[in-house]
Scaffold this motif. Structure first.
Motif, short mmCIF file in Angstrom:
data_model
loop_
_atom_site.label_atom_id
_atom_site.label_comp_id
_atom_site.label_asym_id
_atom_site.label_seq_id
_atom_site.Cartn_x
_atom_site.Cartn_y
_atom_site.Cartn_z
N HIS A 133 0.73 -1.11 -0.08
CA HIS A 133 -0.19 0.00 -0.02
C HIS A 133 0.87 1.03 0.07
CE1 HIS A 133 -3.08 -2.99 0.92
NE2 HIS A 133 -2.34 -3.33 2.00
N LEU A 134 1.14 1.59 -1.18
CA LEU A 134 2.36 2.76 -1.44
C LEU A 134 1.55 4.29 -0.89
CD1 LEU A 134 4.95 3.00 -2.19
CD2 LEU A 134 4.15 3.52 -4.43
N GLU A 135 1.86 4.35 0.34
CA GLU A 135 1.42 5.55 1.03
C GLU A 135 2.26 6.75 0.77
OE1 GLU A 135 0.03 6.83 5.63
OE2 GLU A 135 1.31 4.87 5.45
N LEU A 140 4.86 10.93 -7.67
CA LEU A 140 3.50 10.97 -6.94
C LEU A 140 2.59 10.37 -7.48
CD1 LEU A 140 4.01 15.06 -6.27
CD2 LEU A 140 3.96 13.05 -4.59
N GLU A 141 2.41 9.85 -8.96
CA GLU A 141 1.54 9.28 -9.54
C GLU A 141 1.26 7.81 -8.83
OE1 GLU A 141 5.29 9.11 -12.31
OE2 GLU A 141 4.10 10.46 -11.03
N TYR A 142 2.16 7.34 -8.36
CA TYR A 142 2.37 6.15 -7.55
C TYR A 142 1.57 5.95 -6.37
CZ TYR A 142 5.46 4.11 -11.40
OH TYR A 142 5.88 3.59 -12.58
N ILE A 159 12.30 -13.35 -4.81
CA ILE A 159 11.74 -12.96 -6.14
C ILE A 159 10.44 -12.48 -5.74
CG2 ILE A 159 11.29 -13.87 -8.21
CD1 ILE A 159 13.16 -16.37 -7.29
N GLN A 160 10.18 -11.46 -6.42
CA GLN A 160 8.84 -10.70 -6.28
C GLN A 160 8.42 -10.76 -7.94
OE1 GLN A 160 8.82 -7.29 -3.84
NE2 GLN A 160 8.29 -5.92 -5.66
N THR A 161 7.03 -11.14 -8.17
CA THR A 161 6.59 -10.93 -9.39
C THR A 161 5.08 -10.36 -9.28
OG1 THR A 161 7.95 -12.92 -9.87
CG2 THR A 161 6.08 -12.40 -11.59
N GLY A 162 4.59 -9.57 -10.07
CA GLY A 162 3.30 -9.29 -10.06
C GLY A 162 3.10 -8.28 -11.42
N ILE A 163 1.60 -7.93 -11.47
CA ILE A 163 1.32 -6.97 -12.66
C ILE A 163 1.32 -5.71 -12.01
CG2 ILE A 163 -0.43 -6.32 -13.99
CD1 ILE A 163 0.73 -8.98 -14.79
N GLU A 164 2.10 -4.61 -12.38
CA GLU A 164 2.08 -3.36 -12.38
C GLU A 164 0.88 -2.71 -13.06
OE1 GLU A 164 5.73 -1.15 -10.40
OE2 GLU A 164 6.18 -1.81 -12.53
N LYS A 165 -0.12 -2.23 -12.47
CA LYS A 165 -1.37 -1.67 -13.18
C LYS A 165 -0.93 0.07 -13.54
CE LYS A 165 -4.28 -4.94 -11.31
NZ LYS A 165 -5.34 -5.58 -10.34
N ALA A 171 0.15 6.32 -14.73
CA ALA A 171 1.41 6.16 -14.92
C ALA A 171 2.21 5.35 -15.92
CB ALA A 171 2.15 5.36 -13.39
N GLY A 172 1.36 5.20 -16.93
CA GLY A 172 1.93 4.52 -18.08
C GLY A 172 0.92 4.24 -19.15
N GLU A 173 1.47 3.87 -20.10
CA GLU A 173 0.47 3.67 -21.45
C GLU A 173 -0.22 2.11 -21.24
OE1 GLU A 173 2.17 4.48 -25.11
OE2 GLU A 173 2.80 6.49 -24.52
N GLU A 174 0.47 1.27 -20.50
CA GLU A 174 -0.15 -0.04 -20.49
C GLU A 174 0.59 -0.62 -19.10
OE1 GLU A 174 2.25 -2.93 -23.13
OE2 GLU A 174 2.00 -1.24 -24.26
N ASN A 175 -0.11 -1.37 -18.67
CA ASN A 175 0.03 -2.37 -17.58
C ASN A 175 1.48 -3.33 -17.88
OD1 ASN A 175 -1.71 -1.07 -16.18
ND2 ASN A 175 -3.23 -2.87 -16.45
#
Length: 187
Positions: A133-135, A140-142, A159-165, A171-175
């Motif tokens: 939970h990025l407080e 700032l967009e994150y 090892i940390q794996t996940g979808i950054e939305k 914060a970007g054009e695609e996940n």
């Protein structure tokens, strides 16, 4: 096993109380009951270690980023920025990360373009599913968003794996699929 042990203790307690009621004075009976209840409370109140607690114990600490790879559709992007260092610090309830440029001379023109990224906040952990939970975040967009990952710990490697939305939070054009590998920082 714990229930069987408690059942055995309760049966023994009942037998002793009945015996004591027939053979001993009231003060001795009270002391014996208190002693047995104290012993019983040690078994009943002892917290058990769950799988989540064990994984959380392994997760807690300081980690140095070894590699970071993002996959967007068919494109793989290596996020490793030469000349930088990133660490992640995780305690029982919160995480933080810091990344900065290394070896910039104090009077260098490059100092003005020095990379510095930091963020942190609380996290939740269910099994190996980890949600940050990025407080707080220097980007700032994150800030104010959640990032979900599946974690794996192999020896001293996280090892940390996940979808950054990224698209979803603007914060970007695609996940993107993000995979980061860290090594535990030892004292």
């Amino acid at each position: 096993m714990k229930i069987l042990l408690i059942d055995m203790i309760l049966n023994e307690l009942i037998k002793r109380i009945v015996f004591l009621m027939n053979h001993i004075n009231v003060q001795t009976l009270k002391k014996t009951i208190l002693l047995l209840l104290a012993c019983l409370s040690l078994f009943c109140c002892k917290p058990s270690v769950t799988k989540d607690d064990s994984f959380k114990t392994k997760l807690t600490g300081s980690w140095l980023l070894l590699s970071s790879t993002a996959t967007r559709k068919d494109t793989v992007i290596h996020n490793d920025v030469p000349g930088t260092k990133m660490i992640k610090i995780i305690n029982d309830t919160h995480f933080s990360f810091l990344q900065h440029t290394l070896n910039v001379a104090p009077d260098s023109a490059a100092r003005a373009n020095r990379l510095f990224v930091a963020g942190g906040g609380p996290y939740t952990l269910t099994g190996n599913h980890y949600i940050e939970h990025l407080e707080f975040c220097s980007a700032l967009e994150y800030e104010g968003n959640n990032f979900e990952f599946d974690l794996e710990i192999k020896g001293d490697t996280l090892i940390q794996t996940g979808i950054e939305k990224l698209k979803d939070i603007g914060a970007g054009e695609e996940n993107q699929l993000l995979m980061e590998k860290y090594i535990r920082i030892k004292n």
